[in-house]
Design an enzyme around this catalytic site. Structure first.
Site, short mmCIF file in Angstrom:
data_model
loop_
_atom_site.label_atom_id
_atom_site.label_comp_id
_atom_site.label_asym_id
_atom_site.label_seq_id
_atom_site.Cartn_x
_atom_site.Cartn_y
_atom_site.Cartn_z
N SER A 26 0.85 -1.19 0.00
CA SER A 26 0.00 0.00 0.00
C SER A 26 0.88 1.23 0.00
O SER A 26 2.03 1.19 0.48
CB SER A 26 -0.89 0.01 1.25
N TYR A 42 -1.26 -0.29 10.73
CA TYR A 42 -1.50 -0.75 9.36
C TYR A 42 -0.33 -0.36 8.46
O TYR A 42 0.18 -1.18 7.69
CB TYR A 42 -2.80 -0.15 8.83
#
Length: 253
Positions: free
Chosen positions: A148, A161
């Site tokens: 990501s 995250y």
């Protein structure tokens, strides 16, 4: 785009029940790859496998939880029994549970780490022997890790995250030094704002509203956009490794 190089390849896609995983499985199967669909939601997998078969593709639904070593081992056995050796792995399964670090949600931290990082490692360990054997036989072999932009772009309250995704990006880079000399390509994909179910687990109303605001302000990528980049990446000539791709919506800085 047409990807004839995908014909006859044998792929494993994790997180295949929805989003990027499902879209990638569809595209790989449409271009002739045999695709093992790994995820926890059996009904979703069965539906997708039936859809791909009806369209003339080859797909195997394998219910698996990558946070459970025994489940991963069972999935490997099922894939080998049905399809034999794998030469393409798309490590896509992941979970995003943002909250301020001060909230101390250790259960959420553990879930993200065990899925996004340790789960990815379990899948890599399970299928690396297949990839190296395929490469030794002169075939194209690919490991694709879906990370990501959070691995390098800072978002408040997404610290854990982001840390897991930064680990996936670094893991991919390090694995290239181990697997590249054995002719296994390792590619890292970093999507920006993408319309998937990933944000559906956010229980913090402020963060949920912030994410919704981003979707309202920016025309987001689709899962199919990311699937297309993955398919392009693994269809390059065997000696070409697109080591890292960062894919953003045009309006996202």
């Amino acid at each position: 785009m047409n990807y004839p190089a995908l014909a006859e390849r044998t792929a494993v896609v994790t997180g295949a029940a929805s989003g990027i995983g499902a879209a990638t499985a569809r595209l790989l199967a449409a271009h002739g790859a045999r695709v093992a669909l790994l995820a926890r939601r059996t009904d979703r997998l069965d539906g997708l496998a039936a859809e791909l078969a009806a369209a003339g593709g080859q797909a195997l639904a394998v219910t698996a939880d990558i946070t459970d070593p025994a489940s991963v081992d069972a999935a490997v056995k099922a894939v080998h029994e049905a399809y034999g050796q794998v030469d393409l792995v798309v490590n896509n399964a992941g979970v995003m549970l943002p909250n301020p670090l001060a909230d101390g949600r250790i259960d959420e931290w553990t879930r993200m780490i065990d899925t996004n990082l340790t789960g990815a490692l379990r899948v890599i360990r399970a299928f690396t022997p297949d990839l190296t054997a395929a490469a030794a036989d002169g075939r194209t072999a690919d490991l694709v890790n879906v990370s990501s932009i959070a691995s390098h772009v800072l978002f408040p309250d997404y610290a854990v995250y982001a840390a897991t995704k930064a680990a996936v990006t670094q893991l991919s880079a390090a694995l290239r030094t181990e697997l590249g000399p054995r002719d296994v390509r390792v590619s890292n994909i970093e999507p920006g704002l993408t319309d998937t179910e990933l944000g559906g687990h956010i229980d913090n109303p402020v963060l949920r509203e912030q994410l919704g605001g981003m979707f309202n302000a920016i025309p987001a990528l689709t899962s199919e956009d990311i699937a297309d980049v993955i398919s392009y990446t693994v269809s390059r000539p065997r000696h070409v490794n697109l080591r890292q791709s960062i894919i953003l919506p045009t309006r996202q800085a």
